[in-house]
Design a protein around this motif. Structure first.
Motif, PDB file in Angstrom:
ATOM      1  N   VAL A  79       0.825  -1.206   0.000  1.00 47.12           N
ATOM      2  CA  VAL A  79       0.000   0.000   0.000  1.00 47.12           C
ATOM      3  C   VAL A  79       0.858   1.254   0.000  1.00 47.12           C
ATOM      4  O   VAL A  79       1.986   1.275   0.478  1.00 47.12           O
ATOM      5  N   CYS A  80       0.270   2.295  -0.544  1.00 43.25           N
ATOM      6  CA  CYS A  80       0.905   3.607  -0.561  1.00 43.25           C
ATOM      7  C   CYS A  80       0.988   4.130   0.871  1.00 43.25           C
ATOM      8  O   CYS A  80       0.013   4.039   1.628  1.00 43.25           O
ATOM      9  N   MET A  81       2.136   4.680   1.244  1.00 46.30           N
ATOM     10  CA  MET A  81       2.318   5.232   2.590  1.00 46.30           C
ATOM     11  C   MET A  81       2.984   6.591   2.504  1.00 46.30           C
ATOM     12  O   MET A  81       3.618   6.929   1.498  1.00 46.30           O
ATOM     13  N   GLY A  82       2.861   7.363   3.567  1.00 44.92           N
ATOM     14  CA  GLY A  82       3.460   8.670   3.527  1.00 44.92           C
ATOM     15  C   GLY A  82       3.532   9.339   4.885  1.00 44.92           C
ATOM     16  O   GLY A  82       3.116   8.775   5.894  1.00 44.92           O
ATOM     17  N   TRP A  83       4.059  10.556   4.861  1.00 49.19           N
ATOM     18  CA  TRP A  83       4.154  11.389   6.058  1.00 49.19           C
ATOM     19  C   TRP A  83       3.453  12.717   5.812  1.00 49.19           C
ATOM     20  O   TRP A  83       3.605  13.328   4.743  1.00 49.19           O
ATOM     21  N   PHE A  84       2.703  13.128   6.810  1.00 56.88           N
ATOM     22  CA  PHE A  84       2.113  14.453   6.836  1.00 56.88           C
ATOM     23  C   PHE A  84       2.627  15.152   8.092  1.00 56.88           C
ATOM     24  O   PHE A  84       3.208  14.516   8.974  1.00 56.88           O
ATOM     25  N   ARG A  85       2.392  16.448   8.169  1.00 56.62           N
ATOM     26  CA  ARG A  85       2.731  17.166   9.388  1.00 56.62           C
ATOM     27  C   ARG A  85       1.685  18.246   9.664  1.00 56.62           C
ATOM     28  O   ARG A  85       1.007  18.720   8.750  1.00 56.62           O
ATOM     29  N   GLN A  86       1.595  18.568  10.941  1.00 56.05           N
ATOM     30  CA  GLN A  86       0.624  19.584  11.328  1.00 56.05           C
ATOM     31  C   GLN A  86       1.160  20.353  12.522  1.00 56.05           C
ATOM     32  O   GLN A  86       1.487  19.776  13.557  1.00 56.05           O
ATOM     33  N   ALA A  87       1.247  21.656  12.354  1.00 61.83           N
ATOM     34  CA  ALA A  87       1.621  22.552  13.447  1.00 61.83           C
ATOM     35  C   ALA A  87       0.344  23.136  14.028  1.00 61.83           C
ATOM     36  O   ALA A  87      -0.684  23.191  13.345  1.00 61.83           O
ATOM     37  N   PRO A  88       0.368  23.579  15.267  1.00 68.54           N
ATOM     38  CA  PRO A  88      -0.845  24.132  15.899  1.00 68.54           C
ATOM     39  C   PRO A  88      -1.457  25.250  15.064  1.00 68.54           C
ATOM     40  O   PRO A  88      -0.747  26.153  14.607  1.00 68.54           O
ATOM     41  N   GLY A  89      -2.743  25.160  14.842  1.00 65.22           N
ATOM     42  CA  GLY A  89      -3.451  26.200  14.121  1.00 65.22           C
ATOM     43  C   GLY A  89      -3.287  26.172  12.618  1.00 65.22           C
ATOM     44  O   GLY A  89      -3.709  27.107  11.925  1.00 65.22           O
ATOM     45  N   THR A  90      -2.665  25.123  12.105  1.00 62.10           N
ATOM     46  CA  THR A  90      -2.460  25.043  10.655  1.00 62.10           C
ATOM     47  C   THR A  90      -3.122  23.791  10.088  1.00 62.10           C
ATOM     48  O   THR A  90      -3.435  22.848  10.815  1.00 62.10           O
TER      49      THR A  90
ATOM     50  N   VAL B 294       5.571  11.029   0.190  1.00 72.61           N
ATOM     51  CA  VAL B 294       4.747   9.851  -0.058  1.00 72.61           C
ATOM     52  C   VAL B 294       5.550   8.852  -0.879  1.00 72.61           C
ATOM     53  O   VAL B 294       6.340   9.243  -1.742  1.00 72.61           O
ATOM     54  N   VAL B 295       5.328   7.559  -0.636  1.00 74.87           N
ATOM     55  CA  VAL B 295       6.011   6.519  -1.400  1.00 74.87           C
ATOM     56  C   VAL B 295       4.993   5.459  -1.814  1.00 74.87           C
ATOM     57  O   VAL B 295       4.127   5.066  -1.017  1.00 74.87           O
ATOM     58  N   SER B 296       5.088   5.003  -3.047  1.00 74.77           N
ATOM     59  CA  SER B 296       4.155   4.003  -3.561  1.00 74.77           C
ATOM     60  C   SER B 296       4.388   2.635  -2.918  1.00 74.77           C
ATOM     61  O   SER B 296       5.391   2.420  -2.248  1.00 74.77           O
ATOM     62  N   GLY B 297       3.455   1.708  -3.178  1.00 73.63           N
ATOM     63  CA  GLY B 297       3.505   0.394  -2.562  1.00 73.63           C
ATOM     64  C   GLY B 297       4.796  -0.372  -2.822  1.00 73.63           C
ATOM     65  O   GLY B 297       5.292  -1.082  -1.942  1.00 73.63           O
ATOM     66  N   ASP B 298       5.340  -0.217  -4.002  1.00 72.97           N
ATOM     67  CA  ASP B 298       6.577  -0.937  -4.327  1.00 72.97           C
ATOM     68  C   ASP B 298       7.826  -0.129  -4.024  1.00 72.97           C
ATOM     69  O   ASP B 298       8.942  -0.610  -4.209  1.00 72.97           O
TER      70      ASP B 298
ATOM     71  N   ALA C 139      -1.353   5.785   5.704  1.00 71.77           N
ATOM     72  CA  ALA C 139      -1.375   4.718   4.717  1.00 71.77           C
ATOM     73  C   ALA C 139      -2.704   4.712   3.980  1.00 71.77           C
ATOM     74  O   ALA C 139      -3.752   5.029   4.566  1.00 71.77           O
ATOM     75  N   LYS C 140      -2.653   4.349   2.717  1.00 73.86           N
ATOM     76  CA  LYS C 140      -3.874   4.166   1.933  1.00 73.86           C
ATOM     77  C   LYS C 140      -4.235   2.689   1.959  1.00 73.86           C
ATOM     78  O   LYS C 140      -3.474   1.858   2.448  1.00 73.86           O
ATOM     79  N   GLU C 141      -5.387   2.391   1.377  1.00 77.97           N
ATOM     80  CA  GLU C 141      -5.824   1.017   1.254  1.00 77.97           C
ATOM     81  C   GLU C 141      -5.396   0.416  -0.069  1.00 77.97           C
ATOM     82  O   GLU C 141      -5.683  -0.741  -0.343  1.00 77.97           O
ATOM     83  N   SER C 142      -4.706   1.183  -0.895  1.00 78.56           N
ATOM     84  CA  SER C 142      -4.349   0.712  -2.220  1.00 78.56           C
ATOM     85  C   SER C 142      -2.876   0.918  -2.500  1.00 78.56           C
ATOM     86  O   SER C 142      -2.175   1.652  -1.814  1.00 78.56           O
ATOM     87  N   TYR C 143      -2.435   0.285  -3.544  1.00 74.80           N
ATOM     88  CA  TYR C 143      -1.054   0.423  -4.018  1.00 74.80           C
ATOM     89  C   TYR C 143      -0.800   1.830  -4.553  1.00 74.80           C
ATOM     90  O   TYR C 143       0.280   2.388  -4.381  1.00 74.80           O
ATOM     91  N   TYR C 144      -1.813   2.408  -5.174  1.00 75.59           N
ATOM     92  CA  TYR C 144      -1.626   3.684  -5.861  1.00 75.59           C
ATOM     93  C   TYR C 144      -1.739   4.862  -4.899  1.00 75.59           C
ATOM     94  O   TYR C 144      -2.443   4.810  -3.901  1.00 75.59           O
ATOM     95  N   CYS C 145      -1.070   5.934  -5.263  1.00 77.69           N
ATOM     96  CA  CYS C 145      -1.040   7.116  -4.417  1.00 77.69           C
ATOM     97  C   CYS C 145      -1.869   8.250  -5.003  1.00 77.69           C
ATOM     98  O   CYS C 145      -1.485   9.421  -4.927  1.00 77.69           O
ATOM     99  N   ASN C 146      -3.038   7.911  -5.541  1.00 80.21           N
ATOM    100  CA  ASN C 146      -3.909   8.960  -6.085  1.00 80.21           C
ATOM    101  C   ASN C 146      -4.276   9.959  -5.005  1.00 80.21           C
ATOM    102  O   ASN C 146      -4.460   9.599  -3.852  1.00 80.21           O
TER     103      ASN C 146
END
Length: 125
Positions: free
Chosen positions: A32-43, A50-54, A98-105
């Motif tokens: 599955v496609c996986m990635g990193w997000f970030r969030q600062a207070p108030g934003t 992001v990286v694809s399943g393979d 993480a997504k439920e799919s291989y693709y990172c749409n």
């Protein structure tokens, strides 16, 4: 139940480096496609990388291009975010997704991601 477990957060000085691992516990972790997000207070939550399943395709938010690198291990169940050239504006809670799919749409938009870790704090001074 699928879990995303982050680690590696902490404090760094401007110009320094940190590495954030995220382990996916599910049976489909390696596809599955996986990635990193970030969030600062108030934003708004913003995409970091992001990286694809393979592991062959990677995508980056504009603010971290040329500084951060995302990768997957050989078993594909763990991703890593190598953060170099850290800046104070990189300070935020970093969340693995993480997504439920291989693709990172629709990878840029956090609402299209189904699974989230608890987050790990990164502070740059």
């Amino acid at each position: 139940d699928v879990q995303l477990v982050e680690s590696g957060g902490g404090s760094a000085q401007a110009g320094g480096s940190l590495r954030l691992p995220c382990a996916h516990s599910g049976a489909t972790a390696g596809s599955v496609c996986m990635g990193w997000f970030r969030q600062a207070p108030g934003t708004e939550r913003e995409v970091v990388a992001v990286v694809s399943g393979d592991g062959d395709n990677t995508y980056y938010g504009d603010s971290v291009k040329d500084r951060f690198i995302i990768s997957r291990n050989g078993a594909k169940n763990t991703i890593y975010l190598q953060m170099d050239g850290l800046r104070p504006e990189d300070t935020a809670m970093y969340l693995c997704a993480a997504k439920e799919s291989y693709y990172c749409n629709n990878w840029r938009t956090w609402r299209y991601w189904g699974r989230w870790g608890q987050g790990t704090q990164v502070t740059v001074s």
